[in-house]
Design a protein around this motif. Structure first.
Motif, PDB file in Angstrom:
ATOM      1  N   UNK A   1      -0.328  61.882  43.967  1.00 59.51           N
ATOM      2  CA  UNK A   1       0.114  62.966  44.850  1.00 59.51           C
ATOM      3  C   UNK A   1       1.098  63.871  44.101  1.00 59.51           C
ATOM      4  N   UNK A   2       0.784  65.137  44.028  1.00 58.24           N
ATOM      5  CA  UNK A   2       1.589  66.075  43.249  1.00 58.24           C
ATOM      6  C   UNK A   2       2.692  66.677  44.112  1.00 58.24           C
ATOM      7  N   UNK A   3       3.923  66.522  43.664  1.00 54.02           N
ATOM      8  CA  UNK A   3       5.036  67.145  44.377  1.00 54.02           C
ATOM      9  C   UNK A   3       5.142  68.609  43.996  1.00 54.02           C
ATOM     10  N   UNK A   4       5.625  69.470  44.907  1.00 43.90           N
ATOM     11  CA  UNK A   4       5.903  70.857  44.547  1.00 43.90           C
ATOM     12  C   UNK A   4       7.174  70.935  43.723  1.00 43.90           C
ATOM     13  N   UNK A   5       7.505  72.124  43.273  1.00 46.88           N
ATOM     14  CA  UNK A   5       8.770  72.324  42.570  1.00 46.88           C
ATOM     15  C   UNK A   5       9.912  71.842  43.439  1.00 46.88           C
ATOM     16  N   UNK A   6      10.924  71.177  42.858  1.00 46.07           N
ATOM     17  CA  UNK A   6      12.020  70.651  43.665  1.00 46.07           C
ATOM     18  C   UNK A   6      12.967  71.726  44.175  1.00 46.07           C
ATOM     19  N   UNK A   7      12.738  72.980  43.791  1.00 43.51           N
ATOM     20  CA  UNK A   7      13.590  74.045  44.295  1.00 43.51           C
ATOM     21  C   UNK A   7      12.698  75.199  44.745  1.00 43.51           C
ATOM     22  N   UNK A   8      13.264  76.091  45.486  1.00 43.86           N
ATOM     23  CA  UNK A   8      12.519  77.257  45.936  1.00 43.86           C
ATOM     24  C   UNK A   8      13.470  78.440  46.010  1.00 43.86           C
ATOM     25  N   UNK A   9      12.955  79.592  45.712  1.00 43.54           N
ATOM     26  CA  UNK A   9      13.745  80.820  45.817  1.00 43.54           C
ATOM     27  C   UNK A   9      13.155  81.650  46.936  1.00 43.54           C
ATOM     28  N   UNK A  10      14.016  82.165  47.776  1.00 43.33           N
ATOM     29  CA  UNK A  10      13.531  82.932  48.909  1.00 43.33           C
ATOM     30  C   UNK A  10      14.403  84.157  49.124  1.00 43.33           C
ATOM     31  N   UNK A  11      13.741  85.267  49.458  1.00 42.45           N
ATOM     32  CA  UNK A  11      14.498  86.455  49.832  1.00 42.45           C
ATOM     33  C   UNK A  11      14.814  86.456  51.324  1.00 42.45           C
ATOM     34  N   UNK A  12      14.506  85.349  52.006  1.00 43.08           N
ATOM     35  CA  UNK A  12      14.846  85.205  53.422  1.00 43.08           C
ATOM     36  C   UNK A  12      16.364  85.341  53.562  1.00 43.08           C
ATOM     37  N   UNK A  13      16.790  86.348  54.311  1.00 40.86           N
ATOM     38  CA  UNK A  13      18.222  86.623  54.470  1.00 40.86           C
ATOM     39  C   UNK A  13      18.812  85.997  55.722  1.00 40.86           C
ATOM     40  N   UNK A  14      17.995  85.234  56.441  1.00 40.46           N
ATOM     41  CA  UNK A  14      18.516  84.563  57.620  1.00 40.46           C
ATOM     42  C   UNK A  14      18.513  85.478  58.838  1.00 40.46           C
ATOM     43  N   UNK A  15      19.538  85.369  59.661  1.00 38.99           N
ATOM     44  CA  UNK A  15      20.742  84.549  59.479  1.00 38.99           C
ATOM     45  C   UNK A  15      20.452  83.055  59.649  1.00 38.99           C
ATOM     46  N   UNK A  16      21.302  82.241  59.019  1.00 36.06           N
ATOM     47  CA  UNK A  16      21.116  80.798  58.993  1.00 36.06           C
ATOM     48  C   UNK A  16      22.276  80.076  59.662  1.00 36.06           C
ATOM     49  N   UNK A  17      21.982  78.840  60.056  1.00 35.64           N
ATOM     50  CA  UNK A  17      23.016  77.901  60.489  1.00 35.64           C
ATOM     51  C   UNK A  17      22.878  76.662  59.619  1.00 35.64           C
ATOM     52  N   UNK A  18      23.765  76.489  58.658  1.00 39.18           N
ATOM     53  CA  UNK A  18      23.721  75.379  57.720  1.00 39.18           C
ATOM     54  C   UNK A  18      24.342  74.166  58.391  1.00 39.18           C
ATOM     55  N   UNK A  19      23.605  73.065  58.461  1.00 40.83           N
ATOM     56  CA  UNK A  19      24.020  71.898  59.252  1.00 40.83           C
ATOM     57  C   UNK A  19      24.189  70.690  58.350  1.00 40.83           C
ATOM     58  N   UNK A  20      25.360  70.066  58.431  1.00 33.51           N
ATOM     59  CA  UNK A  20      25.700  68.935  57.583  1.00 33.51           C
ATOM     60  C   UNK A  20      24.991  67.655  57.973  1.00 33.51           C
ATOM     61  N   UNK A  21      25.391  66.574  57.334  1.00 36.87           N
ATOM     62  CA  UNK A  21      24.713  65.277  57.435  1.00 36.87           C
ATOM     63  C   UNK A  21      24.664  64.774  58.878  1.00 36.87           C
ATOM     64  N   UNK A  22      23.450  64.618  59.428  1.00 34.61           N
ATOM     65  CA  UNK A  22      23.292  64.166  60.805  1.00 34.61           C
ATOM     66  C   UNK A  22      23.315  62.641  60.889  1.00 34.61           C
ATOM     67  N   UNK A  23      22.727  61.955  59.943  1.00 29.01           N
ATOM     68  CA  UNK A  23      22.749  60.490  59.879  1.00 29.01           C
ATOM     69  C   UNK A  23      22.368  59.824  61.203  1.00 29.01           C
ATOM     70  N   UNK A  24      21.245  60.256  61.773  1.00 28.72           N
ATOM     71  CA  UNK A  24      20.762  59.594  62.974  1.00 28.72           C
ATOM     72  C   UNK A  24      21.486  59.936  64.258  1.00 28.72           C
ATOM     73  N   UNK A  25      22.429  60.852  64.207  1.00 34.77           N
ATOM     74  CA  UNK A  25      23.225  61.217  65.395  1.00 34.77           C
ATOM     75  C   UNK A  25      22.516  62.341  66.159  1.00 34.77           C
ATOM     76  N   UNK A  26      21.431  61.998  66.819  1.00 36.12           N
ATOM     77  CA  UNK A  26      20.603  63.005  67.475  1.00 36.12           C
ATOM     78  C   UNK A  26      21.331  63.676  68.637  1.00 36.12           C
ATOM     79  N   UNK A  27      22.127  62.918  69.393  1.00 36.99           N
ATOM     80  CA  UNK A  27      22.849  63.521  70.514  1.00 36.99           C
ATOM     81  C   UNK A  27      23.780  64.620  70.055  1.00 36.99           C
ATOM     82  N   UNK A  28      24.493  64.383  68.974  1.00 41.61           N
ATOM     83  CA  UNK A  28      25.405  65.399  68.445  1.00 41.61           C
ATOM     84  C   UNK A  28      24.627  66.591  67.883  1.00 41.61           C
ATOM     85  N   UNK A  29      23.462  66.323  67.271  1.00 42.15           N
ATOM     86  CA  UNK A  29      22.636  67.420  66.764  1.00 42.15           C
ATOM     87  C   UNK A  29      22.143  68.303  67.906  1.00 42.15           C
ATOM     88  N   UNK A  30      21.728  67.692  69.009  1.00 46.78           N
ATOM     89  CA  UNK A  30      21.303  68.460  70.176  1.00 46.78           C
ATOM     90  C   UNK A  30      22.451  69.315  70.702  1.00 46.78           C
TER      91      UNK A  30
END
Length: 260
Positions: A1-30
């Motif tokens: 199975x061939x993996x894609x490149x481990x990185x990607x470049x995108x001109x997508x400007x968002x806007x984004x919401x960068x979300x830290x480590x959830x670690x199984x905490x689905x209630x807090x993610x919701x």
């Protein structure tokens, strides 16, 4: 199975919401997604939940890895993140815990430490088809993403400038674990070098992995893992606004000697 490149470049400007480590905490993610203005449809009981998600302003979450382990609802976290990512509504990068769980799903021997035992228990009742879907999703996750016309880089543990846009074993190890020394600390955990102290890039690097009570910023490197699974909080950073949004943990699910 061939993996894609481990990185990607995108001109997508968002806007984004960068979300830290959830670690199984689905209630807090919701709760965090709702606080960020997402319309979150939820069907089914906890542990078997399915989601529909949208944002009236077209914002996209960027999940910074470590979706699983330690918290009580890793299957729900994966259903949420996988659904959004596959639909093009979100981006996700690989975390070291995600990669370890993927190896377990592949049938490899892994040490049952640092919270993976909780995830394995939660997956005992999941059908094989879902396990295969999770395995394939994790297998193809990139190790880092460059977004917003090169202004923003996200990786689970961050990434030194010399590895930006590079595909290598060293890049992968850094993106998943950070700059780790061979020495061990007093808790017998690997010593982490403060690589951000030497960073001089104009590109903003946002990462998780290093849980601390407060968001840490140094030399345009920002760590937003605020230790939700340890009883801290789950934090997002709006981009390009750089506004921080945090929800408190519902409880402490796991103990770390490094945490408070």
């Amino acid at each position: 199975m061939q993996r894609p490149s481990p990185h990607a470049f995108s001109d997508d400007t968002g806007p984004f919401d960068l979300i830290g480590d959830i670690h199984g905490c689905a209630g807090e993610a919701e709760t965090l997604l709702k606080k960020l203005g997402y319309r979150l449809g939820e069907e089914g009981p906890r542990g078997k939940r399915h989601y529909s998600v949208s944002h009236p302003d077209g914002r996209k979450p960027v999940f910074l890895g470590d979706l699983v382990d330690r918290g009580p609802r890793s299957p729900d976290v994966l259903r949420l993140v996988m659904g959004m990512t596959k639909a093009g509504q979100a981006y996700t990068v690989m975390g070291n815990h995600d990669d370890k769980f993927r190896r377990w799903l592949d049938g490899h021997h892994v040490h049952l430490t640092h919270g993976i035992e909780e995830t394995i228990t939660q997956f005992e009742i999941e059908p094989d088809a879902f396990k295969a879907e999770v395995r394939n999703f994790l297998y193809y996750l990139p190790t880092h993403l460059i977004l917003d016309n090169g202004e923003l880089l996200v990786a689970h543990a961050g990434l030194a400038k010399k590895f930006h846009g590079i595909s290598s074993g060293q890049e992968r190890a850094f993106a998943l674990f950070g700059d780790v020394a061979k020495q061990r600390d007093k808790y017998n955990l690997p010593v982490r070098r403060n690589w951000a102290a030497e960073y001089r890039g104009r590109r903003t690097v946002v990462h998780g992995h290093v849980a601390e009570p407060q968001v840490r910023e140094l030399n345009n490197v920002i760590c937003i893992d605020t230790g939700c699974c340890f009883g801290g909080g789950l934090t997002a950073m709006r981009w390009p606004e750089r506004e921080l949004v945090t929800v408190p943990a519902e409880q402490a699910y796991f103990h770390s000697p490094r945490w408070g």
